[in-house]
Design an enzyme around this catalytic site. Sequence first.
Site, PDB file in Angstrom:
ATOM      1  N   ASP A 102       7.970  -1.309  -0.871  1.00  0.00           N
ATOM      2  CA  ASP A 102       7.507  -2.359   0.032  1.00  0.00           C
ATOM      3  C   ASP A 102       8.656  -3.188   0.611  1.00  0.00           C
ATOM      4  O   ASP A 102       8.666  -4.423   0.541  1.00  0.00           O
ATOM      5  CB  ASP A 102       6.528  -3.296  -0.694  1.00  0.00           C
ATOM      6  N   GLU A 150      -3.591  -0.623   4.011  1.00  0.00           N
ATOM      7  CA  GLU A 150      -2.818  -1.700   3.407  1.00  0.00           C
ATOM      8  C   GLU A 150      -1.474  -1.862   4.119  1.00  0.00           C
ATOM      9  O   GLU A 150      -1.184  -1.178   5.102  1.00  0.00           O
ATOM     10  CB  GLU A 150      -2.606  -1.435   1.914  1.00  0.00           C
TER      11      GLU A 150
END
Length: 337
Positions: A33, A207
């Site tokens: 991420d 997401e």
Amino acid sequence: MKKTLTLLLTMAAGILHAQENTFTNPLLPSGADPFSFYKDGYYYYTHTTASSVDLWKTRSLADLKTAEHKTIYRPPSGTPFSKHLWAPEIHFLQGKWYAYFAADSGKNEGHRMYVLENASADPMSGEWTFKGRVADPSDKWAIDGNLFEYKKQLYMIWSGWAGDKDERQSIYIAKMKNPWTIEGKRIMLSTPEHEWEKSGQKVVVNEGPQALMHEGKLMIVYSASGCWTDHYALGLLRFSGKGSPMDSAAWTKHPEPIFKTNTANKVFAPGHNSFFQSPDGKEDWILYHANNAPGLGCGGKRSPRMQRFSWSKDGMPVFGEPVVEGAVLARPGESTK
């Protein structure tokens, strides 16, 4: 002899210069991420560590391995936000630094988003204070918050559940009253509907939303399919530019993934990306994580990578294929804006 020595020195200088102007992926051995924010000549980079919020400071993301590194926040134990800190982001908003992250108490169903604040000019110094939870009135499961400004209005986008069961993650948007407060109700912009967003999984996923602006046009790039599969890939939502981004009908979903696994290059499950420009402001780059072998899923094998991308005539980002590890790439342009 003198000519030979001069030639060898010239060749060595040329090799050193080439090395200084190139880099290879991955940028770090691990780090899911990845996100960066550019300000005053420096990139402030962060990624998921699960137990804390960490920052790296560097002139170039190509130099992350030697960048200044600091843990800016470690939550107290026994709180609703003490464990599973995911997908942190750092932003400079309204004169202060804000760091956003999702966390829970040890049980996934408790995941919510939180924010830290720092009034220092340099986020590597000064004091980071816990500002609190960032939630809309529904206060449902929420992760992967990303902030952006559009026509002088601040928005947050994130991945959340409609209810209280782990069955489906969707992309939501809400207006922000200020950098730590959501104003009004959330609106769902995207939910898994195409097969490539589901990949036969019981729990289906949208997401990691990231806002992307190009020539005044607003887009959202998101990750779809479970990170535990090699089908994890990037999708795209495009805003029509008419009305408000809060109008779900004003968004169109691209029917196919725009960045996905490349088995030939041994890059698997590329996703949860962010974007940045080169210091000279002339190049657009995608920052993302990926695995280097199949079946590695959501664990600590995911590593941060970056590559330059271009644009099609109709304003679509063109990411190409995720490049093979070790490929020599030109560094982001580094002239002054």
